[in-house]
Design an enzyme around this catalytic site. Structure first.
Site, PDB file in Angstrom:
ATOM      1  N   ARG A   1       0.698   5.719  -1.692  1.00 55.85           N
ATOM      2  CA  ARG A   1       0.371   7.026  -1.090  1.00 55.85           C
ATOM      3  C   ARG A   1       0.307   6.905   0.423  1.00 55.85           C
ATOM      4  NH1 ARG A   1      -5.586   7.086  -0.929  1.00 55.85           N
ATOM      5  NH2 ARG A   1      -6.364   5.252  -2.008  1.00 55.85           N
TER       6      ARG A   1
ATOM      7  N   ASP B   1      -2.569  -7.312  -5.476  1.00 50.77           N
ATOM      8  CA  ASP B   1      -3.616  -7.221  -4.455  1.00 50.77           C
ATOM      9  C   ASP B   1      -3.164  -8.129  -3.315  1.00 50.77           C
ATOM     10  OD1 ASP B   1      -5.806  -7.621  -2.827  1.00 50.77           O
ATOM     11  OD2 ASP B   1      -7.227  -7.917  -4.479  1.00 50.77           O
ATOM     12  N   VAL B   2      -2.887  -7.551  -2.146  1.00 45.90           N
ATOM     13  CA  VAL B   2      -2.317  -8.359  -1.058  1.00 45.90           C
ATOM     14  C   VAL B   2      -3.272  -9.438  -0.553  1.00 45.90           C
ATOM     15  CG1 VAL B   2      -0.712  -6.573  -0.285  1.00 45.90           C
ATOM     16  CG2 VAL B   2      -2.997  -6.695   0.757  1.00 45.90           C
TER      17      VAL B   2
ATOM     18  N   TYR C   1     -13.340  -2.830  10.686  1.00 46.70           N
ATOM     19  CA  TYR C   1     -11.961  -2.303  10.743  1.00 46.70           C
ATOM     20  C   TYR C   1     -11.353  -2.510  12.130  1.00 46.70           C
ATOM     21  CZ  TYR C   1      -8.308   1.332   9.984  1.00 46.70           C
ATOM     22  OH  TYR C   1      -7.128   2.042   9.863  1.00 46.70           O
TER      23      TYR C   1
ATOM     24  N   ALA D   1     -10.434  -6.112  12.532  1.00 44.34           N
ATOM     25  CA  ALA D   1      -9.225  -6.450  11.750  1.00 44.34           C
ATOM     26  C   ALA D   1      -7.976  -5.888  12.422  1.00 44.34           C
ATOM     27  CB  ALA D   1      -9.357  -5.901  10.327  1.00 44.34           C
ATOM     28  N   LYS D   2      -8.052  -4.644  12.898  1.00 38.17           N
ATOM     29  CA  LYS D   2      -6.862  -4.012  13.484  1.00 38.17           C
ATOM     30  C   LYS D   2      -6.517  -4.628  14.843  1.00 38.17           C
ATOM     31  CE  LYS D   2      -5.689  -1.087  10.260  1.00 38.17           C
ATOM     32  NZ  LYS D   2      -4.598  -1.497   9.355  1.00 38.17           N
TER      33      LYS D   2
ATOM     34  N   SER E   1      -4.161   0.047  14.449  1.00 34.39           N
ATOM     35  CA  SER E   1      -4.809   1.366  14.523  1.00 34.39           C
ATOM     36  C   SER E   1      -5.337   1.574  15.930  1.00 34.39           C
ATOM     37  CB  SER E   1      -5.984   1.408  13.542  1.00 34.39           C
ATOM     38  OG  SER E   1      -6.803   2.521  13.784  1.00 34.39           O
TER      39      SER E   1
ATOM     40  N   GLY F   1       0.831  -1.206   0.000  1.00 37.81           N
ATOM     41  CA  GLY F   1       0.000   0.000   0.000  1.00 37.81           C
ATOM     42  C   GLY F   1       0.862   1.251   0.000  1.00 37.81           C
ATOM     43  N   ALA F   2       1.983   1.192  -0.747  1.00 39.45           N
ATOM     44  CA  ALA F   2       2.991   2.259  -0.656  1.00 39.45           C
ATOM     45  C   ALA F   2       2.855   3.307  -1.756  1.00 39.45           C
ATOM     46  CB  ALA F   2       4.389   1.645  -0.667  1.00 39.45           C
TER      47      ALA F   2
HETATM   48  P1  NAP Z   1      -4.428   5.327   2.184  1.00 37.04           P
HETATM   49  O1  NAP Z   1      -3.938   6.725   1.974  1.00 37.04           O
HETATM   50  O2  NAP Z   1      -5.842   5.006   1.834  1.00 37.04           O
HETATM   51  O3  NAP Z   1      -3.423   4.328   1.435  1.00 37.04           O
HETATM   52  C1  NAP Z   1      -3.660   2.946   1.460  1.00 37.04           C
HETATM   53  C2  NAP Z   1      -2.951   2.329   0.263  1.00 37.04           C
HETATM   54  O4  NAP Z   1      -3.189   0.901   0.310  1.00 37.04           O
HETATM   55  C3  NAP Z   1      -3.477   2.838  -1.069  1.00 37.04           C
HETATM   56  O5  NAP Z   1      -2.420   3.145  -1.947  1.00 37.04           O
HETATM   57  C4  NAP Z   1      -4.308   1.653  -1.555  1.00 37.04           C
HETATM   58  O6  NAP Z   1      -4.388   1.538  -2.968  1.00 37.04           O
HETATM   59  C5  NAP Z   1      -3.520   0.487  -1.014  1.00 37.04           C
HETATM   60  N1  NAP Z   1      -4.308  -0.737  -1.004  1.00 37.04           N
HETATM   61  C6  NAP Z   1      -5.615  -0.871  -0.671  1.00 37.04           C
HETATM   62  N2  NAP Z   1      -6.004  -2.143  -0.817  1.00 37.04           N
HETATM   63  C7  NAP Z   1      -4.921  -2.826  -1.264  1.00 37.04           C
HETATM   64  C8  NAP Z   1      -4.715  -4.172  -1.633  1.00 37.04           C
HETATM   65  N3  NAP Z   1      -5.684  -5.083  -1.547  1.00 37.04           N
HETATM   66  N4  NAP Z   1      -3.479  -4.546  -2.061  1.00 37.04           N
HETATM   67  C9  NAP Z   1      -2.491  -3.632  -2.169  1.00 37.04           C
HETATM   68  N5  NAP Z   1      -2.631  -2.336  -1.835  1.00 37.04           N
HETATM   69  C10 NAP Z   1      -3.845  -1.936  -1.405  1.00 37.04           C
HETATM   70  O7  NAP Z   1      -4.289   4.887   3.714  1.00 37.04           O
HETATM   71  P2  NAP Z   1      -3.327   5.420   4.901  1.00 37.04           P
HETATM   72  O8  NAP Z   1      -4.109   6.411   5.678  1.00 37.04           O
HETATM   73  O9  NAP Z   1      -1.996   5.759   4.382  1.00 37.04           O
HETATM   74  O10 NAP Z   1      -3.258   4.100   5.793  1.00 37.04           O
HETATM   75  C11 NAP Z   1      -2.210   3.143   5.692  1.00 37.04           C
HETATM   76  C12 NAP Z   1      -2.395   2.075   6.763  1.00 37.04           C
HETATM   77  O11 NAP Z   1      -2.421   2.697   8.048  1.00 37.04           O
HETATM   78  C13 NAP Z   1      -3.699   1.299   6.643  1.00 37.04           C
HETATM   79  O12 NAP Z   1      -3.500  -0.044   7.044  1.00 37.04           O
HETATM   80  C14 NAP Z   1      -4.600   2.009   7.627  1.00 37.04           C
HETATM   81  O13 NAP Z   1      -5.643   1.174   8.067  1.00 37.04           O
HETATM   82  C15 NAP Z   1      -3.618   2.350   8.729  1.00 37.04           C
HETATM   83  N6  NAP Z   1      -4.032   3.454   9.592  1.00 37.04           N
HETATM   84  C16 NAP Z   1      -4.254   4.724   9.072  1.00 37.04           C
HETATM   85  C17 NAP Z   1      -4.649   5.742   9.935  1.00 37.04           C
HETATM   86  C18 NAP Z   1      -4.913   7.148   9.466  1.00 37.04           C
HETATM   87  O14 NAP Z   1      -5.336   7.980  10.295  1.00 37.04           O
HETATM   88  N7  NAP Z   1      -4.678   7.492   8.221  1.00 37.04           N
HETATM   89  C19 NAP Z   1      -4.827   5.474  11.299  1.00 37.04           C
HETATM   90  C20 NAP Z   1      -4.602   4.187  11.772  1.00 37.04           C
HETATM   91  C21 NAP Z   1      -4.203   3.187  10.903  1.00 37.04           C
HETATM   92  P3  NAP Z   1      -5.575   2.307  -3.769  1.00 37.04           P
HETATM   93  O15 NAP Z   1      -5.187   3.736  -3.746  1.00 37.04           O
HETATM   94  O16 NAP Z   1      -5.538   1.711  -5.140  1.00 37.04           O
HETATM   95  O17 NAP Z   1      -6.838   2.006  -3.032  1.00 37.04           O
END
Ligand code: NAP
Length: 252
Positions: free
Chosen positions: A15, A62-63, A153, A156-157, A141, A12-13
């Site tokens: 963005r 797709d992971v 969510y 899962a977390k 999370s 998921g790198a």
């Molecule tokens: P994000 O901006 O939505 O980025 C997630 C990335 O994962 C996107 O590039 C997405 O691709 C990719 N992805 C989604 N499904 C996938 C799959 N099946 N296989 C491969 N890649 C996939 O999210 P983020 O905010 O950076 O979050 C990153 C992680 O931190 C996540 O696990 C999230 O649950 C966790 N987290 C985030 C927060 C927060 O406040 N942001 C807080 C706690 C935990 P697409 O763009 O194509 O969908």
């Protein structure tokens, strides 16, 4: 072996937190595989890494799909080398109150976060065991503690925390540590989408969140990248099975 010749995978790198983590690990000296759903989506992260003098490879997978995970890890081995660092970061939201949550909302979240971390860890662990060295970091999370509208969510977390502790127990004797980072509010597309869903502007949403956070700001992706950088470092070899909440303060 040093950071200079170790290979890291970040899922998921394309963005958000994953991109910041991939860029940070490349700056730390690792060759980094940028895995995201589409190979083209990872190009931007790879360009930033190579422009800064680092080494990176974009891989589409797709992971939650076992064949795609196996092919992706094989490609990383062939083009960068055997991965000994894995950051399971790919994630999606399908928020809804329980009575409105569909079975598909449940399955999608379980598949990407839990099954994805399982498949990626299983595919990478053999390379870590062979090397007698490895670092796995799973993105949990603060929602693992329970959050309205996130039954899928939060389950899962929280599940990822148990998964992490089990990997730490099984793989420790092979020189592999496993830890979880549990972010609080981090400003990314994911939290921007949540703001939109609840009908708030993102700036207003962030200000409201910041007012509840002891350090008086929301998090940024680099806050998480910094923590992951520590956990995957060689010196963190006695830190395993831990969950580090990175939330600007303690959580209730
Ligand atoms: P994000 O901006 O939505 O980025 C997630 C990335 O994962 C996107 O590039 C997405 O691709 C990719 N992805 C989604 N499904 C996938 C799959 N099946 N296989 C491969 N890649 C996939 O999210 P983020 O905010 O950076 O979050 C990153 C992680 O931190 C996540 O696990 C999230 O649950 C966790 N987290 C985030 C927060 C927060 O406040 N942001 C807080 C706690 C935990 P697409 O763009 O194509 O969908």
């Amino acid at each position: 072996m040093t950071e200079q010749n170790r290979v890291a995978i970040v899922t998921g790198a394309a963005r958000g937190i994953g991109a910041a983590t991939a860029i940070r690990l490349a700056a730390d000296g690792y060759a980094v595989a940028v895995i995201d759903l589409e190979e083209s989506a990872g190009k931007d992260t790879v360009e930033k890494i190579t422009a800064a003098g680092g080494k990176a490879l974009a891989v589409g997978a797709d992971v939650s799909n076992a064949e795609q995970v196996a092919a992706a890890v094989d490609r990383v081995v062939a083009e960068l080398g055997a991965p000994t660092i894995l950051v399971n970061n790919a994630g999606v939201l399908r928020d809804n109150l329980l009575f409105k949550m569909s079975e598909s909302d449940w399955d999608t979240v379980m598949n990407v976060h839990l099954k994805g971390a399982f498949l990626m860890s299983k595919a990478c662990q053999k390379h870590m065991v062979d090397a007698g060295y490895g670092r796995i970091v799973n993105l949990s999370s603060s929602s693992a503690l329970g959050n309205r509208g996130q039954a899928n969510y939060s389950a899962a977390k929280a599940g990822l925390q148990g998964f992490t502790k089990t990997l730490a127990k099984e793989l420790g004797k092979f020189g592999v540590t496993a830890n979880a980072v549990a972010p609080g509010f981090i400003a990314t597309d994911m939290t921007a989408a949540t703001a939109e869903r609840v009908g708030m502007g993102f700036e207003e949403f962030k200000a409201a969140a910041a007012s509840m956070i002891p350090v008086n700001r929301v998090g940024v992706p680099d806050d998480i990248a910094h923590t992951v950088s520590f956990l995957v470092s060689e010196g963190a070899g006695f830190v395993s099975g831990q969950v580090i909440y990175v939330a600007g303060g303690p959580l209730d």
